[in-house]
Design an enzyme around this catalytic site. Structure first.
Site, PDB file in Angstrom:
ATOM      1  N   GLY A  12       0.827  -1.207   0.000  1.00 38.78           N
ATOM      2  CA  GLY A  12       0.000   0.000   0.000  1.00 38.78           C
ATOM      3  C   GLY A  12       0.862   1.259   0.000  1.00 38.78           C
ATOM      4  O   GLY A  12       2.097   1.192  -0.070  1.00 38.78           O
ATOM      5  N   THR A  37      -6.288  -3.702  -1.927  1.00 40.38           N
ATOM      6  CA  THR A  37      -6.135  -2.285  -2.287  1.00 40.38           C
ATOM      7  C   THR A  37      -4.676  -1.941  -2.582  1.00 40.38           C
ATOM      8  O   THR A  37      -4.401  -0.905  -3.171  1.00 40.38           O
ATOM      9  CB  THR A  37      -6.664  -1.349  -1.164  1.00 40.38           C
ATOM     10  OG1 THR A  37      -5.964  -1.640   0.039  1.00 40.38           O
ATOM     11  CG2 THR A  37      -8.155  -1.530  -0.951  1.00 40.38           C
ATOM     12  N   SER A  77      -4.963  -2.194   5.708  1.00 41.86           N
ATOM     13  CA  SER A  77      -6.372  -1.781   5.800  1.00 41.86           C
ATOM     14  C   SER A  77      -6.725  -0.951   4.578  1.00 41.86           C
ATOM     15  O   SER A  77      -5.891  -0.174   4.100  1.00 41.86           O
ATOM     16  CB  SER A  77      -6.626  -0.905   7.035  1.00 41.86           C
ATOM     17  OG  SER A  77      -7.982  -0.485   7.060  1.00 41.86           O
ATOM     18  N   LYS A  93     -12.879  -6.506   9.375  1.00 44.68           N
ATOM     19  CA  LYS A  93     -12.117  -7.713   9.717  1.00 44.68           C
ATOM     20  C   LYS A  93     -10.618  -7.430   9.852  1.00 44.68           C
ATOM     21  O   LYS A  93      -9.958  -7.970  10.731  1.00 44.68           O
ATOM     22  CB  LYS A  93     -12.355  -8.802   8.659  1.00 44.68           C
ATOM     23  CG  LYS A  93     -13.680  -9.530   8.886  1.00 44.68           C
ATOM     24  CD  LYS A  93     -14.101 -10.350   7.696  1.00 44.68           C
ATOM     25  CE  LYS A  93     -13.290 -11.609   7.542  1.00 44.68           C
ATOM     26  NZ  LYS A  93     -13.802 -12.447   6.423  1.00 44.68           N
ATOM     27  N   GLY A 104      -1.159 -11.500  18.336  1.00 51.19           N
ATOM     28  CA  GLY A 104      -0.819 -12.873  18.725  1.00 51.19           C
ATOM     29  C   GLY A 104       0.576 -13.244  18.235  1.00 51.19           C
ATOM     30  O   GLY A 104       1.369 -13.859  18.964  1.00 51.19           O
ATOM     31  N   LYS A 107       3.189 -11.490  20.307  1.00 51.87           N
ATOM     32  CA  LYS A 107       3.350 -12.149  21.619  1.00 51.87           C
ATOM     33  C   LYS A 107       4.190 -13.405  21.473  1.00 51.87           C
ATOM     34  O   LYS A 107       5.122 -13.653  22.241  1.00 51.87           O
ATOM     35  CB  LYS A 107       1.955 -12.478  22.157  1.00 51.87           C
ATOM     36  CG  LYS A 107       1.919 -13.157  23.488  1.00 51.87           C
ATOM     37  CD  LYS A 107       0.493 -13.088  24.039  1.00 51.87           C
ATOM     38  CE  LYS A 107       0.156 -14.305  24.880  1.00 51.87           C
ATOM     39  NZ  LYS A 107      -0.323 -15.439  24.088  1.00 51.87           N
ATOM     40  N   TYR A 147     -14.803   1.749   9.333  1.00 48.66           N
ATOM     41  CA  TYR A 147     -13.369   2.061   9.451  1.00 48.66           C
ATOM     42  C   TYR A 147     -13.076   2.608  10.848  1.00 48.66           C
ATOM     43  O   TYR A 147     -12.185   2.135  11.540  1.00 48.66           O
ATOM     44  CB  TYR A 147     -12.996   3.088   8.386  1.00 48.66           C
ATOM     45  CG  TYR A 147     -11.529   3.442   8.334  1.00 48.66           C
ATOM     46  CD1 TYR A 147     -10.590   2.517   7.906  1.00 48.66           C
ATOM     47  CD2 TYR A 147     -11.087   4.721   8.690  1.00 48.66           C
ATOM     48  CE1 TYR A 147      -9.239   2.845   7.831  1.00 48.66           C
ATOM     49  CE2 TYR A 147      -9.747   5.053   8.614  1.00 48.66           C
ATOM     50  CZ  TYR A 147      -8.826   4.115   8.182  1.00 48.66           C
ATOM     51  OH  TYR A 147      -7.495   4.445   8.115  1.00 48.66           O
ATOM     52  N   THR A 177      -2.465  11.853   5.050  1.00 45.30           N
ATOM     53  CA  THR A 177      -1.088  11.839   4.554  1.00 45.30           C
ATOM     54  C   THR A 177      -1.108  11.643   3.042  1.00 45.30           C
ATOM     55  O   THR A 177      -1.984  10.946   2.523  1.00 45.30           O
ATOM     56  CB  THR A 177      -0.307  10.711   5.260  1.00 45.30           C
ATOM     57  OG1 THR A 177      -0.301  11.000   6.662  1.00 45.30           O
ATOM     58  CG2 THR A 177       1.139  10.621   4.774  1.00 45.30           C
TER      59      THR A 177
END
Ligand code: UDP
Length: 329
Positions: A12, A37, A77, A93, A104, A107, A147, A177
């Site tokens: 992106g 995207t 996103s 999602k 996760g 971690k 969003y 931006t």
């Protein structure tokens, strides 16, 4: 040994500039993107780098990365209002499941993670300029809510991992931006106006154009994110340029910059379009010793040159991206 960083949304606009920066800084970069995207063209120059690898993966699905990881930047996103109106469920999602998977993974690897939050967490703000202590004014059930609420959830789950698991987390609240590699047809105001000027079309100002935005050049944004990642600060930090302008004045600036004599036409203001937006960057100045260096006129010249170098064929691809392959009804 080079530090290893995973960047989601690598193909992106912001993700690809971050890949460039971390490669330049000597990191080993894993770029991940599902290419809904994003566009491989944004990172094709990196494919030859020995410290860069690309993983075509949708972060809303379980993610596995072999080997150690020191850092994760979660930038995947849809980011333009038109995109997230067209793929609302994917937007929710990636902000929720996608963030959960990144946390996760962080971690598991004991990695530090920075998530790309947004000025949209402030919604249509009633406080001006917006500082990080403002809780925001979001219409949860409006079309933009997918969003805004995904990003608000993202902040909450990130802080929960920080508090509950002791994970090292960073939250960048990114304000508008711009710069090279924005998608010409993503519907956002800068590519929209430049594209219209280059094609000789009228500039479409939504509403009466009195709504404001504050535009940050991509190099400044990347520097702010870089500093935040390496800082020891885990509460949200606004990263943006406080130089505020109305959309009508901005349209006039674009006409001047492009040397065209396009007319301005007024169209209906989209629902829940924020009427004002300007970052208070006191915190970023104090904690990161950061503030934007590139003025709007300098940044817009660079951006205009980028779009001007596009072929006529690319410019004429007027239609918005077709997401039909990704939409399951
Ligand atoms: N806008 C506009 N004309 C366009 C595209 C956008 O007047 O062709 C306005 C839009 O209504 C908003 C501002 O420009 O007030 C910035 O829109 P953008 O989609 O770039 O991002 P936002 O800040 O709303 O997420």
């Amino acid at each position: 040994m080079a530090k290893r960083i995973l960047i989601t949304g690598a193909a992106g606009f912001l993700g690809s500039h971050l890949c460039d920066r971390f490669i330049r800084e000597g990191y080993s970069v894993i770029g991940m993107d599902n290419l809904i995207t994003g566009d491989l063209k944004n990172i094709e120059h990196l494919i030859k780098e020995k410290n860069f690898e690309f993983h075509h993966h949708d972060i809303t699905k379980f993610v596995h990365v072999a080997g150690d990881l020191d850092y994760i930047l979660h930038f995947a996103s849809p980011a333009s209002p038109i995109d997230y109106l067209k793929i609302p469920i994917q937007t929710l999602k990636v902000g929720s499941f996608g963030t959960h998977h990144c946390l996760g993974l962080a971690k598991e690897k004991n990695a530090r993670i920075l998530i790309a939050s947004t000025s949209e967490v402030y919604g249509d703000p009633l406080v001006h300029p917006q500082n990080e202590d403002y809780y925001g004014n979001v219409n949860t059930i409006g079309p933009r809510g997918v969003y805004d609420e995904a990003k608000r959830f993202q902040e909450s789950i990130t802080m929960a991992y920080h508090r509950f698991h002791g994970l090292e987390t960073r939250i960048a609240r990114i304000f508008n931006t711009y710069g090279p590699r924005m998608r010409l047809n993503d519907g956002r105001v800068i590519p929209a106006f430049i594209g219209q000027a280059l094609r000789g079309e009228d500039l479409t100002v939504f509403g009466d154009g009195s709504q404001t935005r504050s535009f940050c050049f991509v190099d400044d944004q990347v520097e702010g994110i870089y500093r935040l990642l390496l800082s020891e600060y885990s509460n949200p930090v606004n990263i943006g340029n406080p130089d505020e302008i109305t959309i009508l004045d901005f349209a006039k600036e674009i006409i001047k910059l492009t040397g065209t004599d396009q007319k301005i036409i007024f169209q209906e203001l989209p629902q829940d379009d924020p009427m004002q937006r300007q970052p208070d960057i006191t915190r970023a100045k104090e904690i990161l010793s950061w503030e934007p260096q590139v003025s709007r006129s300098e940044g817009m010249k660079i951006t205009y040159e980028h779009f001007r170098s596009m072929s006529k064929e690319e410019l004429d691809k007027r239609e918005h991206k077709d997401f039909s392959a990704h939409i399951r009804r």
